[in-house]
Scaffold this motif. Structure first.
Motif, PDB file in Angstrom:
ATOM      1  N   GLN A  11       0.840  -1.184   0.000  1.00 25.35           N
ATOM      2  CA  GLN A  11       0.000   0.000   0.000  1.00 25.35           C
ATOM      3  C   GLN A  11       0.882   1.243   0.000  1.00 25.35           C
ATOM      4  OE1 GLN A  11      -2.839   0.864   3.115  1.00 25.35           O
ATOM      5  NE2 GLN A  11      -1.248   1.251   4.593  1.00 25.35           N
ATOM      6  N   ALA A  12       0.348   2.323  -0.545  1.00 26.01           N
ATOM      7  CA  ALA A  12       1.072   3.589  -0.599  1.00 26.01           C
ATOM      8  C   ALA A  12       0.861   4.381   0.685  1.00 26.01           C
ATOM      9  CB  ALA A  12       0.585   4.412  -1.787  1.00 26.01           C
ATOM     10  N   TRP A  13       1.951   4.907   1.208  1.00 28.51           N
ATOM     11  CA  TRP A  13       1.929   5.875   2.297  1.00 28.51           C
ATOM     12  C   TRP A  13       2.376   7.187   1.680  1.00 28.51           C
ATOM     13  CZ3 TRP A  13       0.238   4.967   7.189  1.00 28.51           C
ATOM     14  CH2 TRP A  13       0.034   3.636   7.556  1.00 28.51           C
ATOM     15  N   LEU A  14       1.589   8.224   1.795  1.00 33.04           N
ATOM     16  CA  LEU A  14       1.881   9.489   1.130  1.00 33.04           C
ATOM     17  C   LEU A  14       2.220  10.585   2.137  1.00 33.04           C
ATOM     18  CD1 LEU A  14       1.961  11.078  -1.549  1.00 33.04           C
ATOM     19  CD2 LEU A  14      -0.467  11.580  -1.188  1.00 33.04           C
ATOM     20  N   PHE A  15       3.341  11.244   1.887  1.00 33.93           N
ATOM     21  CA  PHE A  15       3.802  12.346   2.726  1.00 33.93           C
ATOM     22  C   PHE A  15       4.200  13.508   1.821  1.00 33.93           C
ATOM     23  CE2 PHE A  15       4.431   8.478   5.130  1.00 33.93           C
ATOM     24  CZ  PHE A  15       3.889   8.801   6.352  1.00 33.93           C
ATOM     25  N   GLY A  16       4.400  14.661   2.397  1.00 32.20           N
ATOM     26  CA  GLY A  16       4.724  15.853   1.630  1.00 32.20           C
ATOM     27  C   GLY A  16       6.216  16.112   1.493  1.00 32.20           C
ATOM     28  N   ALA A  61       6.673  10.556  -1.331  1.00 35.85           N
ATOM     29  CA  ALA A  61       6.855  11.879  -0.739  1.00 35.85           C
ATOM     30  C   ALA A  61       7.209  12.892  -1.817  1.00 35.85           C
ATOM     31  CB  ALA A  61       7.934  11.826   0.330  1.00 35.85           C
ATOM     32  N   GLY A  62       7.253  14.130  -1.388  1.00 36.36           N
ATOM     33  CA  GLY A  62       7.591  15.224  -2.293  1.00 36.36           C
ATOM     34  C   GLY A  62       9.091  15.463  -2.356  1.00 36.36           C
ATOM     35  N   ARG A  63       9.468  16.714  -2.214  1.00 39.19           N
ATOM     36  CA  ARG A  63      10.872  17.125  -2.358  1.00 39.19           C
ATOM     37  C   ARG A  63      11.637  17.036  -1.042  1.00 39.19           C
ATOM     38  NH1 ARG A  63       7.768  20.328  -5.485  1.00 39.19           N
ATOM     39  NH2 ARG A  63       8.363  20.495  -7.658  1.00 39.19           N
ATOM     40  N   ASN A  64      12.949  16.871  -1.177  1.00 35.34           N
ATOM     41  CA  ASN A  64      13.895  16.977  -0.068  1.00 35.34           C
ATOM     42  C   ASN A  64      13.672  15.931   1.019  1.00 35.34           C
ATOM     43  OD1 ASN A  64      16.156  18.297   0.962  1.00 35.34           O
ATOM     44  ND2 ASN A  64      14.916  19.687   2.199  1.00 35.34           N
ATOM     45  N   PHE A  65      13.365  14.718   0.637  1.00 36.38           N
ATOM     46  CA  PHE A  65      13.148  13.641   1.601  1.00 36.38           C
ATOM     47  C   PHE A  65      14.469  13.305   2.290  1.00 36.38           C
ATOM     48  CE2 PHE A  65      12.714   9.402   3.217  1.00 36.38           C
ATOM     49  CZ  PHE A  65      11.397   9.332   3.634  1.00 36.38           C
ATOM     50  N   VAL A  86      11.263   3.806  -1.140  1.00 44.03           N
ATOM     51  CA  VAL A  86      10.798   5.173  -0.947  1.00 44.03           C
ATOM     52  C   VAL A  86      10.858   5.840  -2.317  1.00 44.03           C
ATOM     53  CG1 VAL A  86      11.140   7.380   0.208  1.00 44.03           C
ATOM     54  CG2 VAL A  86      11.666   5.250   1.423  1.00 44.03           C
ATOM     55  N   VAL A  87       9.743   6.441  -2.704  1.00 43.63           N
ATOM     56  CA  VAL A  87       9.630   7.122  -3.999  1.00 43.63           C
ATOM     57  C   VAL A  87       9.347   8.584  -3.701  1.00 43.63           C
ATOM     58  CG1 VAL A  87       8.415   7.184  -6.204  1.00 43.63           C
ATOM     59  CG2 VAL A  87       8.669   4.999  -4.986  1.00 43.63           C
ATOM     60  N   ALA A  88      10.246   9.459  -4.122  1.00 43.92           N
ATOM     61  CA  ALA A  88      10.082  10.876  -3.823  1.00 43.92           C
ATOM     62  C   ALA A  88      10.553  11.724  -4.997  1.00 43.92           C
ATOM     63  CB  ALA A  88      10.855  11.245  -2.557  1.00 43.92           C
ATOM     64  N   GLN A  89      10.155  12.982  -4.975  1.00 42.90           N
ATOM     65  CA  GLN A  89      10.592  13.894  -6.031  1.00 42.90           C
ATOM     66  C   GLN A  89      12.083  14.189  -5.928  1.00 42.90           C
ATOM     67  OE1 GLN A  89       7.551  16.941  -5.291  1.00 42.90           O
ATOM     68  NE2 GLN A  89       6.894  16.650  -7.408  1.00 42.90           N
ATOM     69  N   SER A  90      12.613  14.238  -4.706  1.00 42.67           N
ATOM     70  CA  SER A  90      14.052  14.402  -4.512  1.00 42.67           C
ATOM     71  C   SER A  90      14.433  13.953  -3.107  1.00 42.67           C
ATOM     72  CB  SER A  90      14.481  15.854  -4.751  1.00 42.67           C
ATOM     73  OG  SER A  90      13.918  16.709  -3.777  1.00 42.67           O
ATOM     74  N   PHE A  91      15.707  13.634  -2.949  1.00 40.61           N
ATOM     75  CA  PHE A  91      16.245  13.152  -1.675  1.00 40.61           C
ATOM     76  C   PHE A  91      17.437  13.994  -1.264  1.00 40.61           C
ATOM     77  CE2 PHE A  91      14.248   9.472  -3.611  1.00 40.61           C
ATOM     78  CZ  PHE A  91      13.574   8.892  -2.549  1.00 40.61           C
ATOM     79  N   SER A  92      17.641  14.106   0.039  1.00 41.02           N
ATOM     80  CA  SER A  92      18.885  14.701   0.526  1.00 41.02           C
ATOM     81  C   SER A  92      20.016  13.736   0.150  1.00 41.02           C
ATOM     82  CB  SER A  92      18.802  14.888   2.038  1.00 41.02           C
ATOM     83  OG  SER A  92      19.749  14.145   2.728  1.00 41.02           O
ATOM     84  N   GLY A  93      21.181  14.284  -0.160  1.00 37.60           N
ATOM     85  CA  GLY A  93      22.308  13.453  -0.598  1.00 37.60           C
ATOM     86  C   GLY A  93      22.752  12.437   0.433  1.00 37.60           C
ATOM     87  N   VAL A 108      13.639   8.254  -7.565  1.00 40.26           N
ATOM     88  CA  VAL A 108      13.283   9.646  -7.798  1.00 40.26           C
ATOM     89  C   VAL A 108      12.194   9.654  -8.857  1.00 40.26           C
ATOM     90  CG1 VAL A 108      14.106  11.874  -8.651  1.00 40.26           C
ATOM     91  CG2 VAL A 108      15.590  10.459  -7.184  1.00 40.26           C
ATOM     92  N   CYS A 109      11.078  10.312  -8.535  1.00 41.76           N
ATOM     93  CA  CYS A 109       9.925  10.307  -9.428  1.00 41.76           C
ATOM     94  C   CYS A 109       9.173  11.625  -9.300  1.00 41.76           C
ATOM     95  CB  CYS A 109       9.003   9.144  -9.063  1.00 41.76           C
ATOM     96  SG  CYS A 109       7.502   9.038 -10.051  1.00 41.76           S
ATOM     97  N   ALA A 110       9.099  12.358 -10.382  1.00 43.54           N
ATOM     98  CA  ALA A 110       8.414  13.655 -10.373  1.00 43.54           C
ATOM     99  C   ALA A 110       6.956  13.520  -9.964  1.00 43.54           C
ATOM    100  CB  ALA A 110       8.516  14.309 -11.750  1.00 43.54           C
TER     101      ALA A 110
END
Length: 175
Positions: A11-16, A61-65, A86-93, A108-110
């Motif tokens: 199941q998907a867990w969605l965060f910002g 999640a969104g950006r800067n995970f 974890v699928v997010a728009q961007s991750f911290s390095g 990474v997924c827009a």
């Protein structure tokens, strides 16, 4: 030991945006073993998460995970809870590297924030896609480098290096 959660269906867990390491592994619990820290993962954002996440679930999640401190427990608690990816728009390095080192795949997924919470989803790391079964659409992701996928398959950096060393020893003739 190989990563036993891929390909994953859950199941998907969605965060910002800006889900930081202190939300994932709260500092006040850092003296506890990983199982204890995991019980508090994301409790200030979604109190049900740690108790209800199941093996194979995927976090979106969104950006800067993963921004914030370099604590590797932030990735380790997700792995401990069974989060398959974890699928997010961007991750911290730092989080990005810690996650792969511990065998937790990231994509990474827009379009990550477009998946509805609770949707049945599947993650295919090899093809860098996530399938949202509720909407019926695949989400294209950025493919991680092959060496990071190999690390995930091995269970993380340490098991991956152990496998490589064993293979080198087996290939080297003894005198």
């Amino acid at each position: 030991m190989s990563h036993d959660l891929l390909p994953a269906t859950g199941q998907a867990w969605l965060f910002g945006d800006d889900l930081n390491t202190d939300l994932l592994a709260p500092g006040r619990y850092m003296k506890l073993p990983i199982a204890g820290i995991a019980q508090h993962c994301l409790e200030s954002v979604e109190p049900r998460f740690a108790a209800e996440a199941r093996a194979g679930d995927i976090l979106f999640a969104g950006r800067n995970f993963g921004a914030g401190s370099s604590r590797e427990q932030a990735a380790e608690v997700l792995r401990h809870l069974g989060i398959a990816c974890v699928v997010a728009q961007s991750f911290s390095g730092i989080f990005y590297r810690n996650a792969f080192n511990l065998g937790l795949p990231l994509l990474v997924c827009a379009e990550a924030p477009t998946v509805a919470a609770g949707s049945p989803v599947a993650c295919d790391l090899d093809n860098a896609t996530v399938h949202d079964h509720r909407s019926g659409r695949p989400l294209a992701c950025v493919a991680p480098p092959a060496h990071l996928i190999a690390m995930v398959r091995a269970g993380g950096l340490v098991p991956h290096l152990a496998q490589r060393l064993a293979a080198q020893r087996a290939a080297t003739p003894t005198a």
